[in-house]
Scaffold this active site. Structure first.
Site, PDB file in Angstrom:
ATOM      1  CB  SER A  57     -11.756  -0.593 -10.149  1.00 40.09           C
ATOM      2  OG  SER A  57     -11.189  -1.227 -11.249  1.00 40.09           O
ATOM      3  CE  LYS A  94      -2.969  -0.747  -4.965  1.00 35.48           C
ATOM      4  NZ  LYS A  94      -2.875   0.032  -6.221  1.00 35.48           N
ATOM      5  CE1 TYR A 125      18.623  13.922  13.384  1.00 36.83           C
ATOM      6  CE2 TYR A 125      16.407  14.800  13.092  1.00 36.83           C
ATOM      7  CZ  TYR A 125      17.773  14.975  13.080  1.00 36.83           C
ATOM      8  OH  TYR A 125      18.303  16.198  12.768  1.00 36.83           O
ATOM      9  N   GLY A 151      -9.070  -1.038 -15.084  1.00 39.50           N
ATOM     10  CA  GLY A 151      -9.404  -2.341 -14.507  1.00 39.50           C
ATOM     11  C   GLY A 151      -8.569  -2.626 -13.272  1.00 39.50           C
ATOM     12  N   GLY A 152      -7.563  -1.793 -13.016  1.00 36.80           N
ATOM     13  CA  GLY A 152      -6.750  -1.927 -11.808  1.00 36.80           C
ATOM     14  C   GLY A 152      -7.544  -1.442 -10.590  1.00 36.80           C
ATOM     15  CB  VAL A 153      -6.866  -1.779  -6.939  1.00 35.96           C
ATOM     16  CG1 VAL A 153      -7.646  -1.540  -5.671  1.00 35.96           C
ATOM     17  CG2 VAL A 153      -6.430  -3.221  -7.051  1.00 35.96           C
TER      18      VAL A 153
END
Ligand code: XMP
Length: 514
Positions: free
Chosen positions: A229, A370, A83, A224-226
């Site tokens: 942390s 991420k 587009y 404690g997740g990425v």
């Protein structure tokens, strides 16, 4: 110093984030802006280059997304994709129409290697096409630099004005040499230096955080997740003991997870921060007692989390800054960055600021995708198992136990899940499967153990592959792995006498069970 930036101007294309990620993979920082963004704002960014995304509209229809032609004169090279390429031609005097033959899928394209966009690209190369419209006539000043059987202008350029256009999508992996083309664009055409690297990001962030925080106090909710942390370690490297991390163990974490988090972030770990672990298991279990409705469970867990966090925060007193683990896709998806209007429906527990006395929010990962968060984590020396941790929902095992939650059921699902994860890792599948876990079905059925009749619970094993978690496929885990896991679970976990494997994709199922 101004950060070298390429701007993605988003016309509603589904690959807007993908384009930005691919450019960043080339080592060049890239941000997404909606086509509704004022040109002055784009100019102020002093972009090294601009990329127009694809989009679902026909550019010649009234009301279709467009942009001021001033953009072609700000001095930055522009690459229009699908587009974006049609719009570029349309705005500059070309003709766009319905393609006589609609192209969809992998199409062989013949390129003219004299173009700087195609340096080191094969003469015949497979590209991903998906279009109904096509460029019937190029705008004045443009030359065709690639074609396919049904598309005379698969790519075009106007070298004098540094304008480039491709009907195909170089950002999609199906375009075999797409990454090379994007790299050619940012380096050969835009003249980027390629200074976007995670080591310099970490270094610069630490310096910027230090300057911002001064001798202020900082509070961070650690899950404690990425994301949380990496944010916590970044902050701790910047301001050390001025940072306090509160880790709420709601009793719905995976087996040994609370202790693992404490081992890394607690007083015996490598980081110098104030770490507070709140063991709130009983409190959560009693609030959840007898509650079976999934959304109600989610709400209770979320609310309780705030209460516990708030209580701890009050003990610390007023803080100057609150850390949030926001990452770039959250920014884009909340409509701030690109054109997408999807509002994130899954909120992680934690970082709910209304209840805490603070002056300002710090979002140190706001610019990162991420995979970049993970690379920054590795750069900061965070252990691999934390950096590559699979996604884990905020409400934790609370939504992996169908029906009411009890301490006994939590223990069952934790044990079964630990076995499943161990067997997946033993089989070397942990890096290829996107998410895998065990859930406790609320089903009880008759079985036989030794000479005894049992009436026990069934565990469901889940393993999915996905790139974006919006859709997913059930992973084809080898039968031996499922068989061994099943045998271990029924032998080692009390009150489980049956194991199921969930073969359903998403849609129609979701990844989680509730
Ligand atoms: P579903 O079950 O919707 O999950 O297919 C998609 C992805 O999101 C995760 N998930 C959550 N994450 N809070 C979170 O932080 C939640 O309430 C939540 N629910 C699902 C899920 O693990 C999967 O990766």
């Amino acid at each position: 110093m101004k950060r070298e930036t390429v701007v993605v101007l988003d016309f509603g294309g589904q690959y807007n984030q993908l384009i930005a990620r691919r450019v960043r993979e080339c080592g060049v920082y890239c941000e997404i802006y909606s086509y509704k963004t004022d040109i002055e704002k784009i100019k102020a960014l002093q972009p090294k280059g601009i990329i127009f995304t694809g989009g679902p509209n026909s550019c010649y229809e009234p009301g279709a997304p467009t942009y001021t032609t001033e953009i072609f004169d700000i001095g930055a090279p522009i690459l229009g994709i699908c587009y974006g390429s049609q719009l570029m031609m349309h705005l500059l005097g070309g003709t766009i129409g319905k393609a006589p033959v609609r192209e969809y899928g992998k199409i062989e394209v013949t390129v003219d290697q004299n173009s700087r966009l195609f340096t080191d690209v094969s003469e015949k190369t497979i590209c991903w096409m998906s279009h109904n419209d096509y460029v019937a006539e190029m705008a004045p000043g443009f030359t065709a630099i690639a074609h396919s059987d049904n598309c005379p202008y698969a790519a075009m350029e106007n070298t004098e004005r540094s304008l480039y256009a491709t009907q195909f999508h170089p950002e999609v992996l199906h375009t075999k040499e797409g990454q090379k083309m994007l790299s050619n664009f940012v380096y050969n055409i835009c003249g980027c230096a390629g200074d976007w690297r995670m080591d310099s990001f970490v270094e610069q962030s630490i310096a910027a955080i230090r300057e911002k925080v001064g001798d202020g106090k900082v509070l961070c909710a650690l899950s404690g997740g990425v994301d949380s942390s990496v944010a916590a370690v970044l902050l701790s490297k910047a301001v050390g003991e001025q940072l306090t991390c509160v880790f709420v163990d709601h009793g719905l974490l995976r087996k040994n997870e609370g202790d693992e988090v404490e081992a890394v972030f607690g007083p015996d770990g490598p980081y110098k921060l104030n770490f507070i672990r709140v063991n709130a298991q009983e409190r959560f279990y009693s609030k959840l007692a007898g509650v079976t409705e999934p959304e109600r469970k989610r709400k209770i867990i979320g609310e309780e989390f705030i209460r516990v966090f708030e209580k701890e925060a009050k003990k610390i007193g007023a803080v100057d800054f609150l850390v949030q683990g926001t990452i770039y896709p959250d920014v884009v998806e909340s409509g701030v960055g690109g054109e997408s209007t999807v509002i994130k429906s899954h909120h992680n527990v934690g970082g709910l600021p209304d209840y805490v006395d603070f002056k300002e929010i710090i979002e140190p990962l706001r610019d990162l995708f991420k995979d970049e968060v993970r690379r920054a984590g590795l750069e900061l020396g965070i252990p691999d198992y934390l950096v590559y941790r699979q996604p884990f929902p905020g409400p934790g095992l609370g939504i992996r136990i169908i029906g009411d939650v009890t301490a006994e059921k939590v223990a069952m699902v934790q044990d079964a899940d630990a076995i499943w994860r161990e067997e997946i890792a033993n089989a070397g599948l942990d890096k290829t499967i996107s998410q895998y876990f065990a859930a406790l079905t609320n089903m009880r059925s008759v079985g036989v153990m030794g000479d005894e009749r049992t009436y026990d619970y069934a565990i469901a094993l889940r393993a999915v592959t996905t790139t974006d978690f919006m859709t997913a496929e059930s992973a084809q885990v080898p039968w031996e792995v499922i068989e061994k896991t099943t045998s271990r679970i029924v032998n080692e976990v009390k009150h489980i006498n049956r194991v199921f494997y969930d073969c359903t994709g998403k849609p129609p199922a979701t990844i989680e069970f509730e």
